[in-house]
Enzyme design. Sequence first.
Site, PDB file in Angstrom:
ATOM      1  N   GLY A  42       0.832  -1.201   0.000  1.00 14.34           N
ATOM      2  CA  GLY A  42       0.000   0.000   0.000  1.00 14.34           C
ATOM      3  C   GLY A  42       0.860   1.241   0.000  1.00 14.34           C
TER       4      GLY A  42
ATOM      5  N   HIS B 210      -4.450   1.776   7.442  1.00 15.98           N
ATOM      6  CA  HIS B 210      -3.083   2.307   7.429  1.00 15.98           C
ATOM      7  C   HIS B 210      -2.956   3.422   6.368  1.00 15.98           C
ATOM      8  CE1 HIS B 210       1.428   1.554   7.811  1.00 15.98           C
ATOM      9  NE2 HIS B 210       1.351   2.333   6.741  1.00 15.98           N
ATOM     10  N   GLU B 211      -3.469   3.158   5.155  1.00 21.68           N
ATOM     11  CA  GLU B 211      -3.307   4.147   4.067  1.00 21.68           C
ATOM     12  C   GLU B 211      -4.216   5.355   4.274  1.00 21.68           C
ATOM     13  OE1 GLU B 211      -0.716   3.752   2.513  1.00 21.68           O
ATOM     14  OE2 GLU B 211      -0.447   1.617   2.951  1.00 21.68           O
TER      15      GLU B 211
ATOM     16  N   CYS C 275       5.881   0.207   7.536  1.00 22.56           N
ATOM     17  CA  CYS C 275       5.515   1.337   6.687  1.00 22.56           C
ATOM     18  C   CYS C 275       6.721   1.687   5.828  1.00 22.56           C
ATOM     19  CB  CYS C 275       5.118   2.518   7.561  1.00 22.56           C
ATOM     20  SG  CYS C 275       4.686   3.980   6.618  1.00 22.56           S
ATOM     21  N   LEU C 276       6.487   1.909   4.528  1.00 19.72           N
ATOM     22  CA  LEU C 276       7.591   2.238   3.624  1.00 19.72           C
ATOM     23  C   LEU C 276       8.257   3.560   4.015  1.00 19.72           C
ATOM     24  CD1 LEU C 276       5.992   1.241   0.192  1.00 19.72           C
ATOM     25  CD2 LEU C 276       7.687  -0.043   1.531  1.00 19.72           C
TER      26      LEU C 276
HETATM   27 ZN    ZN Z   1       2.654   3.574   5.719  1.00 22.83          ZN
END
Ligand code: ZN
Length: 171
Positions: free
Chosen positions: A46, A135-136, A93-94
Amino acid sequence: MAIRPIVRYGEPVLHAPSAPVQRIDPEIRSLLTDMVETMYAAPGIGLAAPQVGVPLRLIVIDLSVGEDKTQLIQLVNPEILERDGEQRHEEGCLSIPGFGGSPTRPARVRVRGLDPEGQERVYEATDLLARAFCHEIDHVEGLVFVDRLSPLKRDLMKRKLRKRAREGWEE
Ligand SMILES: [Zn+2]
């Protein structure tokens, strides 16, 4: 199509609410395409527009990370209509590489938004997909999973994250 740099924890764009998209024009569609590309390249399941430095309410999700095109979700102005129950699982998380945490999320959500053609889409999600939506959608509200942890865990992690942001993120 282009892979865009992912901004990291501490960048103001990640910590403030993003603006609603007023019109889905070619620029928005091309941004969505770049977000999908960037998510696949990371790889991740995501991504939200503030994570590529754009303060707009856009999210992309694909639990298959590109393996199954039918699983790709691209939503403009996503909102959670209903939420029920609770679940807790480890999330990453990226924008916060190397850190993880288990925020409490709803077990089921109903989400509405517009697809890249401007058609309304409603999704019913449980398990991982429900967590990914939450999350997004948090990202476009200016929240990251760290903000959802218990106060003790949150403060501890924020101290480490501030240090990391000062010293620089390694890949
Ligand atoms: Zn994230």
